[in-house]
Design an enzyme around this catalytic site. Structure first.
Site, short mmCIF file in Angstrom:
data_model
loop_
_atom_site.label_atom_id
_atom_site.label_comp_id
_atom_site.label_asym_id
_atom_site.label_seq_id
_atom_site.Cartn_x
_atom_site.Cartn_y
_atom_site.Cartn_z
N HIS A 365 -6.43 18.99 14.79
CA HIS A 365 -5.26 18.95 13.91
C HIS A 365 -5.53 19.49 12.51
CE1 HIS A 365 -2.70 16.36 16.49
NE2 HIS A 365 -3.88 15.90 16.91
N LYS A 548 6.00 14.52 2.55
CA LYS A 548 4.76 14.67 3.32
C LYS A 548 3.65 13.97 2.55
CE LYS A 548 5.50 19.19 3.02
NZ LYS A 548 5.42 19.63 4.40
N ARG A 549 2.50 13.80 3.17
CA ARG A 549 1.36 13.26 2.44
C ARG A 549 1.08 14.15 1.22
NH1 ARG A 549 -1.59 8.56 4.41
NH2 ARG A 549 -3.24 9.26 3.01
N LYS A 554 -1.14 21.19 0.31
CA LYS A 554 0.30 21.20 0.59
C LYS A 554 1.10 21.68 -0.62
CE LYS A 554 -0.05 17.38 3.96
NZ LYS A 554 0.53 17.82 5.26
N THR A 656 5.20 18.89 11.12
CA THR A 656 6.23 18.43 12.07
C THR A 656 7.48 18.03 11.29
OG1 THR A 656 5.09 16.30 12.03
CG2 THR A 656 4.75 17.68 13.97
N LYS A 660 11.62 18.62 11.94
CA LYS A 660 12.66 17.58 11.83
C LYS A 660 13.75 18.03 10.88
CE LYS A 660 8.95 14.36 12.64
NZ LYS A 660 7.88 13.56 12.01
C1 F58 Z 1 -1.71 16.60 10.68
N1 F58 Z 1 -2.95 15.92 10.45
C2 F58 Z 1 -1.72 18.04 10.21
N2 F58 Z 1 -4.18 14.06 9.90
O1 F58 Z 1 -2.06 18.09 8.82
C3 F58 Z 1 -0.34 18.63 10.41
O2 F58 Z 1 -0.33 19.98 10.06
C4 F58 Z 1 0.05 18.48 11.88
O3 F58 Z 1 1.39 18.84 12.06
C5 F58 Z 1 -0.11 17.04 12.32
O4 F58 Z 1 -1.42 16.57 12.07
C6 F58 Z 1 0.16 16.86 13.81
O5 F58 Z 1 -0.55 17.80 14.54
C7 F58 Z 1 -2.96 14.63 10.09
O6 F58 Z 1 -1.92 13.98 9.99
C8 F58 Z 1 -4.40 12.79 9.49
O7 F58 Z 1 -3.51 12.02 9.18
C9 F58 Z 1 -5.84 12.34 9.48
C10 F58 Z 1 -5.96 10.90 9.93
C11 F58 Z 1 -7.39 10.43 9.86
C12 F58 Z 1 -7.99 10.63 8.51
C13 F58 Z 1 -7.85 12.07 8.05
C14 F58 Z 1 -6.39 12.55 8.10
#
Ligand code: F58
Length: 812
Positions: A365, A548-549, A554, A656, A660
């Site tokens: 991811h 978003k985060r 970003k 994602t 949405k």
């Molecule tokens: C996200 N990753 C990607 N990681 O940033 C985003 O582009 C993508 O659409 C999404 O995954 C789904 O594929 C993401 O959310 C985390 O939250 C990790 C969790 C564990 C710690 C590091 C960040």
């Protein structure tokens, strides 16, 4: 008597009266209260139980049908699930919404009041956790026999409070009042070992005995995951850590040493205490590795137990089992399955390796090198000594394979090794995940391509066929049907029926309505009504959202430079014909990610400054609702006009939220990054605002010695915006953000500034023509059908899992 028929399945109320009876019986017998004295919480719990019973009956039929067909099961292993609130979804999926509304009315409550008590389990950080939730929804919707495994954290993602100081974090005790949606299953408890040492087995070179130094219990509970428009109800199984009885030290307790008496138990139960909020700190890292192994060990034993209900021996294990690793967090499952097979079940190494490789698949991811997990070898050695030995052996055999293909290429061996040597020895989890799986996929076309060309290029050269793409998707139920009922009704009317909810490509039928003026007016009126509900700002203003985060890649800071520039333009020329905008930011920053928290604080400061400025505030408003989560997303997304997807190209794996928002008729302004590219290709270039460098141009700019100052010096408006920050009028935090941009600007914010501003001018031009804008909005929805997670799951099923649906017969 056939017991299964015996339990059966008590007929559940299908009429309003019967439903009411069921609700009352739950109120009396499970809550132990009466209609007269029932509180809102009593009513909520009784309702949740009644709805859950409807699903549980379907669950029983699902389990029977699935086990009878002895299929290849999909096991989704994920450290995170951002499920969102459960009541509304379960009402929809069980078709009991109207019955419920009537029944609770008779108790004196409105359904909306009870929905407010339905707390969302925040067991994830962001996109990755929410994707897991969308995929389990679609697995059930597609009738695929599947179980999602995860951790039942006591405390989910922190509750965010925004003050003048920026973000503060509070614990999220999401199950404080209990969780009516889960079933504890203490009988399926598992024991998990940690630490200790290994001992050789005489006569065997590969088998070993692991003697753990600590044993913790994992207790599962499951939540029901119904499919939409089908009978299937799958489950997710979440593990809680429990201390064993032996860990309570009675003698110390008797001696009055109360804290010491429970010390060991507390340590054990800490494993599932809290979700890691994506921190880069070393502190507490060992606990995170413990969490990962805890999830993996419990889940694999459960998977083996389930396999053995219907099968014998190991020859067919991989034919009956596919385990999808949601990023590297559950990757220790690879050595753990090897350990179970080789050490515990005495399978030969070669056969065990063949089974393991065929069983696992891995989804990546990220593209950020710093986000690729690695663990210090010494930590592994201490916590999981046997697993480290197995990893060494896997690595040795793997490097032999590489050496045979690329003789004498030592540099390649060093790059590809599962063990990193410099500057310290670490286990590279992504390498282990690629070596130990049959398929590796990225989450959008560009992401999968960049994985092959950059971070995993050596592996793609070795095993080109292993690398695939499966573009992410989102649940149309949660993110339009439930979140946006007004628009859903209009779409249903426009298309003639509501089959689009389960077959999202049907939205394409809206295309012809984009040219129908009266349809457009109704579409626009709905957007406005959703904005009124959100109450974030003037409903007639352009609602510009970035949700978003918070992360530098970003580029919330780019949006902020736009806001500052608008502010300055308006001040310079207050009488001009400005397009009123409401800029909405929402999202959390990792508690230890100071640069991201600075940006949040700067937003809060600038929002207050604009609010207080009578010249600017009629045209520009910045809002920051706190504690962004799935529930809040469901309110913001339907009200959005403009979707900000402005990451530096080549950094966002997919996104994602972008899907949405487009699905709900927001028009995107974005870079050629992640799934933006695929959104633009589908909704059409004319219905997407594109700006900025592409991934290759961005990479080249860095190589060619990118200088942010160069852009600062050549762009007057950019300089004015940066100088305002540096001047300190927005405090120290403004200075820090400016310093970081002028000094290094890791994500090329200044390079994309002018292109972004010009693109925002195009946005305003389109916005001034409501017919044109609304047409764009409708076409975004019409062409978002591809982004259903039902399609994503169909892709995984066909190309990665090779599984077919097992339909569940209807109740007779
Ligand atoms: C996200 N990753 C990607 N990681 O940033 C985003 O582009 C993508 O659409 C999404 O995954 C789904 O594929 C993401 O959310 C985390 O939250 C990790 C969790 C564990 C710690 C590091 C960040």
């Amino acid at each position: 008597m056939d017991l299964r028929q015996g339990i059966g399945l008590r007929k559940l109320g299908k009429t309003a009266d019967e439903f009411q009876q069921d609700l009352l019986s739950n109120l009396y017998y499970r809550r132990g209260t009466t209609v007269e004295s029932a509180s809102a919480r009593d009513a909520y719990e009784a309702l949740a139980q009644t709805v859950r019973d409807h699903l549980a009956e379907r669950r029983a039929r699902t389990a029977a049908a699935q086990f009878a067909s002895n299929p290849r099961w999909v096991y989704y292993l994920s450290a995170e699930y951002l499920l969102g609130a459960q009541l509304e979804q379960n009402l929809l999926y069980s078709g009991t919404g109207d019955l419920a509304a009537e029944a609770v009315k008779a108790l004196g409550f409105g359904l909306e009041d009870l929905e407010d008590l339905d707390v969302e389990p925040g067991l994830g950080n962001g996109g990755l956790g929410r994707l897991a939730a969308c995929l389990v929804d679609s697995l059930a919707t597609r009738d695929i026999p599947a179980v999602g495994y995860g951790i039942r954290y006591d405390l989910g993602i922190f509750r965010q409070v925004i003050t003048e100081e920026g973000q503060a974090e509070l614990p999220d005790d999401w199950a404080f009042h209990g969780n009516p949606w889960e079933f504890p299953a203490p009988d399926d408890r598992q024991a998990v070992g940690f630490y200790g040492h290994t001992e050789p087995i005489p006569g065997s070179t590969t088998r070993k005995v692991w003697v753990p130094g600590e044993v913790v219990l994992g207790e599962p509970s499951h939540m029901l995951v119904p499919g939409f428009g089908t009978e299937t109800v799958n489950i997710i199984r979440l593990w809680s850590a429990k201390a064993s009885e032996a860990s309570f030290d009675l003698s110390r307790f008797s001696a009055g040493q109360y804290a010491e008496a429970v010390q060991e138990a507390v340590r054990a139960e800490n494993i599932s205490k809290v979700l890691y909020p994506d921190d880069s700190t070393e502190l507490g890292r060992e606990l995170r590795l413990k969490q990962q192994y805890f999830l993996v060990s419990c889940s694999l034993r459960d998977i083996v137990r389930r396999f053995r209900l219907r099968n014998e021996g190991w020859d067919t294990f991989a034919d009956k089992t596919v385990i999808q690793l949601n990023d590297t967090h559950p990757t220790i499952a690879i050595p753990e399955l090897m350990r179970l097979l080789v050490d515990e079940y005495e399978v030969e190494w070669e056969q065990a390796w063949e089974i393991t490789r065929r069983t696992f698949a891995y989804t990546c991811h990220t593209l950020l090198p710093e986000a690729l997990e690695t663990w210090p070898v010494r930590m592994f050695e201490k916590l999981l000594p046997r697993h480290l030995e197995i990893i060494y052996l896997i690595n040795m055999l793997f490097l032999r394979e590489v050496e045979a293909r690329f003789p004498g290429d030592h540099d390649r061996l060093r790059r590809m090794s599962i063990i990193q040597e410099d500057p310290e020895r670490r286990v590279r989890m992504a390498h282990l995940a690629v070596v130990g799986t049959e398929a590796v996929n990225g989450v959008a076309e560009l992401h999968s391509k960049l994985l092959r060309e950059t971070v995993l290029d050596d592996f793609a050269a070795l095993w080109p066929a292993k690398f695939q793409n499966v573009t992410n998707g989102v649940s149309p139920r949660r993110f339009i049907k439930i979140a946006n009922p007004r628009l859903s009704d209009l779409i249903t009317e426009g298309l003639g029926d509501d089959s689009w909810v389960g077959d999202l490509e049907r939205l394409a039928g809206l295309e012809r309505l984009a040219d129908d003026a009266s349809f457009r007016e109704r579409w626009q009126a709905i957007k406005r009504a959703n904005k009124v509900d959100l109450a974030a700002g003037d409903p007639d203003s352009l609602t510009d959202v970035m949700i978003k985060r918070f992360h530098e890649y970003k580029r919330q800071q780019l949006k902020l430079l736009h806001v500052i520039t608008l502010y300055q333009r308006i001040r310079q020329n207050p009488a001009a014909d400005w397009v009123p905008r409401t800029v909405l930011f929402a999202g959390k920053a990792a508690p230890a990610y100071h640069a991201a928290k600075d940006i949040i604080r700067l937003i809060a400061t600038i929002a207050a400054r604009i609010e207080a400025d009578p010249v600017v505030s009629p045209y520009l408003k910045v809002v920051f609702p706190s504690n962004y989560n799935v529930t809040l997303a469901e309110r913001i997304i339907p009200a959005a006009d403009l979707s900000e997807q402005i990451s530096l190209a080549g950094k966002e794996a997919s996104g994602t939220g972008n899907m949405k928002l487009a699905l709900n008729g927001a028009v995107t302004i974005g870079t050629l990054d992640g799934a933006n590219i695929e959104i633009r290709a589908r909704v059409g270039e004319d219905n997407f605002f594109l700006f900025g460098l592409d991934a290759y141009e961005a990479a080249r700019a860095r190589i060619n010695g990118y200088q942010p100052r160069h852009f600062y010096e050549r762009d007057e408006e950019l300089r004015a915006a940066m100088d305002t920050l540096t001047s300190g009028v927005f405090g120290e935090v403004g200075r820090r953000v400016a310093d970081s941009l002028l000094g290094w600007d890791e994500y090329l914010t200044l390079a994309d500034f002018r292109s972004y501003l010009e693109c925002q001018e195009q946005v305003e031009k389109s916005w001034r023509d409501p017919a044109r804008w609304t047409r764009m909005s409708i076409l975004n929805t019409a062409h978002s059908g591809f982004f259903s997670s039902d399609r994503t799951v169909a892709d995984y099923a066909a190309r990665i899992w090779r599984v077919a649906p097992v339909p569940v017969p209807r109740e007779d």
